[in-house]
Design a protein around this motif. Structure first.
Motif, PDB file in Angstrom:
ATOM      1  N   SER A   2     -42.010  19.071  97.743  1.00 19.98           N
ATOM      2  CA  SER A   2     -42.015  18.287  96.507  1.00 19.98           C
ATOM      3  C   SER A   2     -40.679  17.617  96.225  1.00 19.98           C
ATOM      4  CB  SER A   2     -42.401  19.181  95.324  1.00 19.98           C
ATOM      5  OG  SER A   2     -41.479  20.253  95.203  1.00 19.98           O
ATOM      6  N   SER A   3     -39.642  17.967  96.997  1.00 18.74           N
ATOM      7  CA  SER A   3     -38.351  17.295  96.856  1.00 18.74           C
ATOM      8  C   SER A   3     -38.121  16.381  98.055  1.00 18.74           C
ATOM      9  CB  SER A   3     -37.218  18.309  96.732  1.00 18.74           C
ATOM     10  OG  SER A   3     -37.138  19.099  97.906  1.00 18.74           O
ATOM     11  N   LEU A   4     -37.236  15.400  97.878  1.00 13.76           N
ATOM     12  CA  LEU A   4     -36.980  14.417  98.926  1.00 13.76           C
ATOM     13  C   LEU A   4     -35.494  14.097  98.932  1.00 13.76           C
ATOM     14  CD1 LEU A   4     -38.666  12.592 100.948  1.00 13.76           C
ATOM     15  CD2 LEU A   4     -38.389  10.779  99.243  1.00 13.76           C
ATOM     16  N   ARG A   5     -34.889  14.178 100.112  1.00 16.64           N
ATOM     17  CA  ARG A   5     -33.471  13.823 100.252  1.00 16.64           C
ATOM     18  C   ARG A   5     -33.366  12.608 101.178  1.00 16.64           C
ATOM     19  NH1 ARG A   5     -28.933  18.075 102.132  1.00 16.64           N
ATOM     20  NH2 ARG A   5     -28.857  18.549  99.886  1.00 16.64           N
ATOM     21  N   ILE A   6     -32.697  11.565 100.678  1.00 13.81           N
ATOM     22  CA  ILE A   6     -32.623  10.283 101.380  1.00 13.81           C
ATOM     23  C   ILE A   6     -31.169   9.934 101.645  1.00 13.81           C
ATOM     24  CG2 ILE A   6     -33.249   7.830 101.305  1.00 13.81           C
ATOM     25  CD1 ILE A   6     -35.250   8.587  99.044  1.00 13.81           C
ATOM     26  N   LEU A   7     -30.872   9.516 102.873  1.00 12.41           N
ATOM     27  CA  LEU A   7     -29.618   8.826 103.154  1.00 12.41           C
ATOM     28  C   LEU A   7     -29.906   7.339 103.076  1.00 12.41           C
ATOM     29  CD1 LEU A   7     -26.678   8.566 104.002  1.00 12.41           C
ATOM     30  CD2 LEU A   7     -27.440   8.713 106.396  1.00 12.41           C
ATOM     31  N   HIS A   8     -29.276   6.682 102.103  1.00 13.58           N
ATOM     32  CA  HIS A   8     -29.522   5.261 101.879  1.00 13.58           C
ATOM     33  C   HIS A   8     -28.327   4.463 102.379  1.00 13.58           C
ATOM     34  CE1 HIS A   8     -30.139   1.792  98.784  1.00 13.58           C
ATOM     35  NE2 HIS A   8     -30.517   1.441 100.000  1.00 13.58           N
ATOM     36  N   LEU A   9     -28.553   3.680 103.437  1.00 15.73           N
ATOM     37  CA  LEU A   9     -27.564   2.773 103.997  1.00 15.73           C
ATOM     38  C   LEU A   9     -28.110   1.349 103.945  1.00 15.73           C
ATOM     39  CD1 LEU A   9     -26.621   4.782 107.223  1.00 15.73           C
ATOM     40  CD2 LEU A   9     -25.413   4.811 105.020  1.00 15.73           C
ATOM     41  N   SER A  10     -27.222   0.377 104.097  1.00 16.98           N
ATOM     42  CA  SER A  10     -27.669  -1.011 104.110  1.00 16.98           C
ATOM     43  C   SER A  10     -26.614  -1.886 104.763  1.00 16.98           C
ATOM     44  CB  SER A  10     -27.940  -1.501 102.675  1.00 16.98           C
ATOM     45  OG  SER A  10     -28.652  -2.733 102.708  1.00 16.98           O
ATOM     46  N   ASP A  11     -27.045  -3.081 105.160  1.00 14.79           N
ATOM     47  CA  ASP A  11     -26.121  -4.135 105.606  1.00 14.79           C
ATOM     48  C   ASP A  11     -25.237  -3.664 106.759  1.00 14.79           C
ATOM     49  OD1 ASP A  11     -26.428  -6.478 103.469  1.00 14.79           O
ATOM     50  OD2 ASP A  11     -26.597  -4.572 102.430  1.00 14.79           O
TER      51      ASP A  11
END
Length: 293
Positions: A2-11
């Motif tokens: 029910s939990s979510l861990r995201i590594l958010h990268l861009s560009d």
């Protein structure tokens, strides 16, 4: 889960020939440093929200994919990509499919390879919807009517735990004149917010501005992450545009009713600029790549 861990990268702005971004930045080194910065953590998703490539070459997409995929798999994460204004739809799709190459995609219908790259996929009760805000040959963003309907249809049935939307151009205003001229069309941004209102969307992940911004719109956080290739100067003269030799990203954790965003930003060379455009150069870029008036 029910939990979510995201590594958010861009560009990431990779070039197929390995050339340096603006003749200054080794983008491969920046990406490796960004991954190493959080390499001790486990993730469920690794998201690269657009401008994956700088030159649109198939080789550049292969290089980013091959650099990130083993790292993500070693940490139990699924890898997600979105189209940016520097990306090319045909070459992006040839290497990265619908943006979710490691899950079964349900792509936006059509046979034209130049159609927007949009997809939806579910894993462990979490849905990820990738949208394509790029406009071929331009820097600003649009979300056309078929994509808006695609999003509306996808969200008509809630996912078990919720939905993450990934789109390169953020549905929030920029901090400089140039970036605002290259922002998402205001009507399309409002449509995106209207469509996601009162749905199971937990977060919208974007890039494009190369600066960390978190803005709540109708109780949904829009998370704009700093660029991997460089980081925009946020509080300089808004009529000019400049960036520093740095990389950034964000840890996004969704747990129950909570959404926690922990941005990170590291300078490589404290005194070095990647570029600095004066007001005259900015105006020319706006005329060449900005929204038509």
């Amino acid at each position: 889960m029910s939990s979510l861990r995201i590594l958010h990268l861009s560009d990431t702005h990779f070039a197929g020939d390995g050339g340096r971004h603006y003749g200054v930045v080794d983008t491969r080194e920046h990406l490796q440093r960004a991954l190493s910065h959080v390499g001790h953590l486990l993730f469920d998703l690794v998201v690269i929200s657009g401008d994956v490539s700088d030159d649109g070459s198939e080789e550049s997409y292969r290089q980013v994919h091959d650099a990130v995929l083993p790292w993500a798999l070693a940490r139990g994460a699924r890898l997600v990509f979105a189209m940016g204004n520097h990306d090319r739809r045909d070459t992006f799709r040839a290497v990265l499919g619908g943006g979710q190459p490691d899950a079964g995609e349900q792509e936006l219908a059509g046979i034209d390879l130049d159609r927007p790259v949009a997809s939806t996929a579910e894993s462990s009760g979490w849905r990820v919807i990738v949208l394509d805000s790029s406009v071929p040959g331009a820097g600003y963003g649009r979300v056309d009517a078929p994509q808006q309907q695609f999003l509306r249809d996808a969200l008509s049935t809630p996912a078990q735990h919720g939905t993450v939307v990934v789109i390169h151009h953020p549905p929030v205003r920029a901090h400089t004149d140039l970036l605002q001229a290259l922002a998402l069309d205001e009507e399309d941004a409002q449509s995106l917010i209207d469509i996601t209102r009162d749905t199971d969307v937990r977060v919208i992940l974007s890039g494009h501005y190369h600066a960390p911004i978190v803005e709540f719109v109708d109780d949904v956080p829009v998370v704009v992450t700093a660029g991997v290739a460089n980081v925009s100067r946020t509080f300089a003269d808004a009529a000019e545009e400049s960036a520093i030799d740095a990389f950034g990203g964000a840890l996004v954790e969704i747990d129950g009713a909570r959404v926690r965003v922990v941005p990170f930003l590291e300078r490589l060379t404290p005194d070095d600029e990647v570029f600095h455009f004066d007001a005259q150069v900015v105006e020319q870029i706006i005329q060449d790549a900005g929204r038509p008036h």
